[in-house]
Structure formats: structure tokens, C-alpha cells
Design a protein around this motif. Structure first.
Motif, PDB file in Angstrom:
ATOM      1  N   THR A 145      38.721  33.067  46.628  1.00 16.37           N
ATOM      2  CA  THR A 145      39.702  34.038  46.595  1.00 16.37           C
ATOM      3  C   THR A 145      40.421  33.797  47.868  1.00 16.37           C
ATOM      4  O   THR A 145      41.956  34.238  47.967  1.00 16.37           O
ATOM      5  N   GLU A 158      46.662  38.455  44.827  1.00 12.12           N
ATOM      6  CA  GLU A 158      45.915  39.160  43.671  1.00 12.12           C
ATOM      7  C   GLU A 158      44.404  38.960  43.835  1.00 12.12           C
ATOM      8  O   GLU A 158      43.764  39.796  43.285  1.00 12.12           O
ATOM      9  N   ASP A 162      41.753  41.768  44.297  1.00 12.82           N
ATOM     10  CA  ASP A 162      40.902  41.882  42.945  1.00 12.82           C
ATOM     11  C   ASP A 162      39.344  41.747  43.435  1.00 12.82           C
ATOM     12  O   ASP A 162      38.664  42.498  42.873  1.00 12.82           O
ATOM     13  N   CYS A 452      50.299  42.267  44.798  1.00  9.17           N
ATOM     14  CA  CYS A 452      49.619  42.595  43.794  1.00  9.17           C
ATOM     15  C   CYS A 452      49.945  43.248  42.683  1.00  9.17           C
ATOM     16  O   CYS A 452      50.911  43.803  42.521  1.00  9.17           O
ATOM     17  N   VAL A 456      45.444  46.013  40.207  1.00  5.78           N
ATOM     18  CA  VAL A 456      44.759  45.569  41.180  1.00  5.78           C
ATOM     19  C   VAL A 456      45.062  46.507  42.455  1.00  5.78           C
ATOM     20  O   VAL A 456      44.028  46.949  42.964  1.00  5.78           O
ATOM     21  N   ARG A 459      43.101  49.726  41.512  1.00  8.65           N
ATOM     22  CA  ARG A 459      41.490  49.603  41.569  1.00  8.65           C
ATOM     23  C   ARG A 459      41.119  49.670  43.327  1.00  8.65           C
ATOM     24  O   ARG A 459      40.413  50.024  43.589  1.00  8.65           O
ATOM     25  N   TRP A 460      42.160  49.226  44.197  1.00  5.53           N
ATOM     26  CA  TRP A 460      41.888  49.033  45.749  1.00  5.53           C
ATOM     27  C   TRP A 460      42.029  50.661  46.145  1.00  5.53           C
ATOM     28  O   TRP A 460      41.353  50.870  46.941  1.00  5.53           O
TER      29      TRP A 460
END
Length: 496
Positions: A145, A158, A162, A452, A456, A459-460
């Protein structure tokens, strides 16, 4: 009197100005072996760069013991106050390639090779006391990543966020990375840490769990995103320039070495797993104990030989220093040495940067690529062991490490509390950082995650909310402010 230029085999060179040809207009001659040699060598000048920590800066120096810790370890390097040991250090960024800019927002490697009389001891750490993951099974995924997308060949925010959103343990390290300390001004203005839990053992066979800390004596200094961007526009080599010039001018950078110590029996009684690389040991419970001073005072006379070829590995330990059940450390014991065998060759530890300087070296490895040194066994007929030759190298039972106590209770270190990964970053965010530092943290993180996708980001945000509601709200607000500051039109390129 000037020296004569020769071929690599030692023959005098009549000219170094032009190729040999059959006449004034050519063609070139196949017998011009020096032309072929020069071209062939140039094709082989580069070696594979490190998969991580590719961009680095190094220096030689000295470690001096200032405090007695012999009750914890029998390692000769710490045997008496005032003792000095030569050290080769390499500092580095993690994600960037060899040509990357020095002042990118990234974790910095902080690696030390101590040339002790018992062999080389390598302490391979970072400028942060923790890391993104605690299980080595996820390390290759994490590093991917940080590298380039296989389609765009660009770095991918991203992918980064993620992955981090799926590994909530990473929020502690990400918080440090996005804080003011994410861009040190140069290697001298940052701390170093062994990061992992290591162990000491003493003459009585007693083991202690250990954390290593190196506190900069130059003081912390960091760049904001804007300052770093301006500097990168002027030079991509600011760390190399600062470090090299600092040493050349006699301004030798120094660090104070400390350890934290935990008794074996105390490890099972902590509210956290002391072998988890994503956790710190509270200084109130395990205070810093001063050990010595690092001073770097000599630039290598050839960067490639002593910095690019420097091979650090946690597997290089000496009697009195050892490992722990830290999963990441256990994996690095294999993976680092294996990376060096791939990148530098079978006998990489015999290169000038890596060869033991203060200890005799005797081993039974045989042949292979780069076998440019004589047999190291002590007897010409001893190319195997055991053997009948008294002069040949033998094992030393005095170096036997005491057994590591394993009680079989795996659940003892299981992380059953779902909040455990958020306790320490919550304390960092709410109790250590002040309002201005938190505001910069929000802004830095917003800049990093701006490209992003919404999924994502959400979620963060959910991970940040578990750390502290103000953390989530602050970053969300900063992301929205950034988005509103750049009006999107049909001509404005966007990327998920």
C-alpha cells in the motif's frame, strides 16, 4: 609523481580519450577490450535497491557507555563505564525509492551497527517507538500500500487508508505519522527507537525484556507540509546535505541512549501485550534508564561501499542481547538477512561495511557468489564440522543463552478488549498533543486522505471516532474544508 592508469587487471592504459578504430572514420574494433569493459561495467553499476528504506544517509561514529547496566546484561559492549565502540548508522525513509525527496511525510529508519569485540550487533529501528501492524503476516500487504499502484504507477492514498481502516491497530502509528513529527528536518533532529521488545541476559542467566530509546541532543525540529513542499522545490537531498555538512564542519550529532526494563514475571501482568509492536511501555511504570551516548563524527569516504552496501539485520546479536516473543521481530530475524542475500549476495557480511571489525570471524560457509576471501575455519582441511583439527573453529558453550520461559498460556497475551488498540492513541491525542498540534494533525491527515473515495474516508472516520470523537470530527471537518477550498468544475481532474 602521478600514478599510472591501468586496466582492472593491472595493465598500463596507453590512452583514456577515445575508442580504438580501424581508421579515422571507423569502424570500431572488437579487440578494444577496454571500451567493452567500460560499457559492460556501467551496465552493472546499479544493484537492486532496498524494497523498503531505499533512500538513506549514513555516518560513522562512537558509542560511549556512561552508566552501568551490567546487572541486566553480560554484553561486552556495556561491560564498563567509559567503554567506546565504533558504530555505523543509516537513517532512511521507508516508502520512497532511491530518487525520492528526503523531506516527504514518512516514518524514518534508524539503524545502528555496533562493531563489538563479540561480533557485530545490529539494532534496526525507526524514529517511532511503534509500528503499523503487530503480525508479520500483514507486513507485505502493508508495504504494497506504500508503494506504487500496478495500473497508475502512482502512490495510492486510497490503498493506504483502505488498509489502515481494516487494521485499527495502525491508528497509533498513523497518528504519529500525521503529527508534527511526521517530517523531521534532518536525521539529527529526531529520536531513534529499537521499537521491538528485545531481551537482555546477564551472567547469572537472568533475562529481562528491553526497549531501546535514543533521544536526540539536538532537539526536535520538524517541517510543516507547506515548508517541506517549498524545500523539495529547491532540493530533494536536504538530509544528505545537512548531515554531511554538519559532520564536515565539526557539528557532530549526538543521541543519549536509554533502555526500559521489564522483569520476565511482570510481562504477563500488564494491561497490554508487552510484545505487541503497536504498543508503547508507559514511562511511569517502566522509566527510562540512561546507558550511554552516540556521537556521529565521520562521513564515509565512499557512500556506495559503506551506506548503500550496509546490511543491517536483527539476527546480528551478541551474548547478553537477544530476542523476545514479539512476532514482528521474529519475522524480521529471517527477512532482513534474506533481503541482503538477494540484494548484495551470499557473502554480504564480508563487505567492508558489514564485516566484523573488533572480533575474529570463523565460520564454515563454503563457496558461492562473492567468495573473495580466504577460508575462515582456522585450518585448511577443516571445511566441515565437527572435525579432528585442534586449530579449527569450535562452538563456544559460554555463549549459550538461557532458555526463554514459555508457559503455554497463549490466551495470556490475547487482546480480548476491543478498545485496547485505541487506549494509547487516545492518550496521545487527548493528553499529549495540545490544541495547535491537534489542529495540524487534522490538517495533515486531511491532506493525505483527500484523494480517497468516500467509502474509505467513512471507514477511517469510524476508526478515528473509536480513538476520540474530537479526532474524527476534526479530520472530517478538515477534509470538508479542503474540498470546499477547491471548486470542482468540468475541467478539474479528480481521482478516486
Amino acid at each position: 609523481m602521478s600514478r599510472k592508469l591501468t586496466t582492472s587487471a593491472g595493465a598500463p592504459m596507453p590512452t583514456n580519450e577515445h575508442s580504438l578504430s580501424a581508421g579515422p572514420r571507423g569502424p570500431l574494433l572488437m579487440q578494444d577490450y577496454q571500451l567493452i569493459e567500460k560499457l559492460a561495467h556501467q551496465n552493472r553499476e546499479r544493484i537492486p535497491e532496498r524494497a523498503v528504506h531505499a533512500k538513506g544517509w549514513g555516518a560513522f561514529g562512537t558509542f560511549t557507555v556512561t552508566h552501568d547496566i551490567t546487572k541486566y546484561t553480560k554484553a561486552a559492549i556495556f561491560s564498563e563505564v567509559g567503554k567506546k565502540t565504533e558504530v555505523l548508522s543509516r537513517w532512511s525513509t521507508v516508502a520512497g525509492e532511491l530518487g525520492a525527496a528526503d523531506t516527504e511525510r514518512d516514518v524514518r529508519g534508524f539503524s545502528l551497527k555496533f562493531y563489538t569485540e563479540e561480533g557485530n550487533w545490529d539494532l534496526v529501528g525507526n524514529n517511532t517507538p511503534i509500528f503499523f501492524v503487530r503480525d508479520p503476516y500483514k507486513f507485505p500487504d502493508f508495504i504494497r500500500t506504500q508503494k506504487r499502484h500496478p495500473v497508475t504507477n502512482l502512490r495510492s492514498p486510497e490503498a493506504m487508508f483502505d488498509f489502515w481502516a481494516a487494521q485499527p491497530e495502525s491508528v497509533h502509528q498513523v497518528t504519529i505519522l500525521m503529527s508534527d513529527r511526521g517530517i523531521p528536518q534532518n536525521p539529527a533532529r529526531m529520536n531513534g527507537y529499537g521499537s521491538h521488545t528485545f531481551s537482555f541476559w546477564n551472567d547469572a542467566g537472568e533475562r529481562y525484556w528491553i526497549k531501546f530509546h535514543f533521544k536526540t541532543q539536538q532537539g526536535h525540529a520538524h517541517f510543516t507540509n507547506e515548508e517541506a513542499e517549498t524545500l523539495i522545490g529547491k532540493t530533494r537531498e536536504s538530509y544528505q546535505e545537512d548531515l554531511f555538512n554538519m559532520i564536515e564542519e565539526g557539528q557532530h550529532p549526538k543521541w543519549t541512549m536509554f533502555i526500559q526494563v521489564m522483569n520476565e514475571e511482570d510481562a504477563a501482568n500488564q494491561p497490554f501485550n508487552p510484545f505487541d509492536l503497536t504498543k508503547v511501555w508507559p514511562h511511569g511504570d517502566f522509566p527510562l534508564i540512561e546507558v550511554g551516548e552516540l556521537e556521529f563524527n565521520r562521513n564515509p569516504d565512499n557512500y556506495f561501499i559503506y551506506v548503500e552496501n550496509a546490511a543491517y539485520s536483527p539476527s546480528n546479536i551478541v551474548p547478553g542481547i537477544s530476542f523476545s516473543p514479539d512476532k514482528m521481530l521474529q519475522a524480521r530475524v529471517f527477512s532482513y538477512a534474506d533481503a541482503h542475500r538477494y540484494r548484495l549476495g551470499t557473502h554480504y557480511e564480508q563487505l567492508p561495511a558489514n564485516v566484523a571489525k573488533a572480533a575474529e570471524v570463523h565460520f564454515y560457509h563454503k563457496d558461492g557468489g562473492m567468495r573473495f576471501f580466504p577460508q575462515q575455519t582456522g585450518h585448511p582441511d577443516a571445511y566441515y564440522e565437527p572435525n579432528q583439527y585442534e586449530e579449527a573453529a569450535r562452538p563456544d558453550p559460554a555463549a549459550t543463552e538461557p532458555p526463554m520461559k514459555i508457559d503455554g498460556d497463549a490466551a495470556r497475551y490475547d487482546q480480548a478488549d476491543p478498545d485496547a488498540d485505541f487506549v494509547q492513541p487516545r492518550a496521545l491525542y487527548a493528553e499529549v498533543l495540545n490544541d495547535e498540534q491537534r489542529a495540524r494533525l487534522h490538517s495533515n491527515m486531511a491532506s493525505a486522505m483527500g484523494p480517497c473515495s468516500d467509502s474509505v474516508k467513512e471507514r477511517w472516520y469510524a476508526v478515528l471516532a473509536k480513538v476520540h470523537p474530537d479526532y474524527e470530527a476534526g479530520v472530517r471537518r478538515a477534509v470538508e474544508d479542503d474540498a470546499n477550498a477547491i471548486p470542482v468544475t468540468d475541467e478539474t481532474p479528480t481521482r478516486a
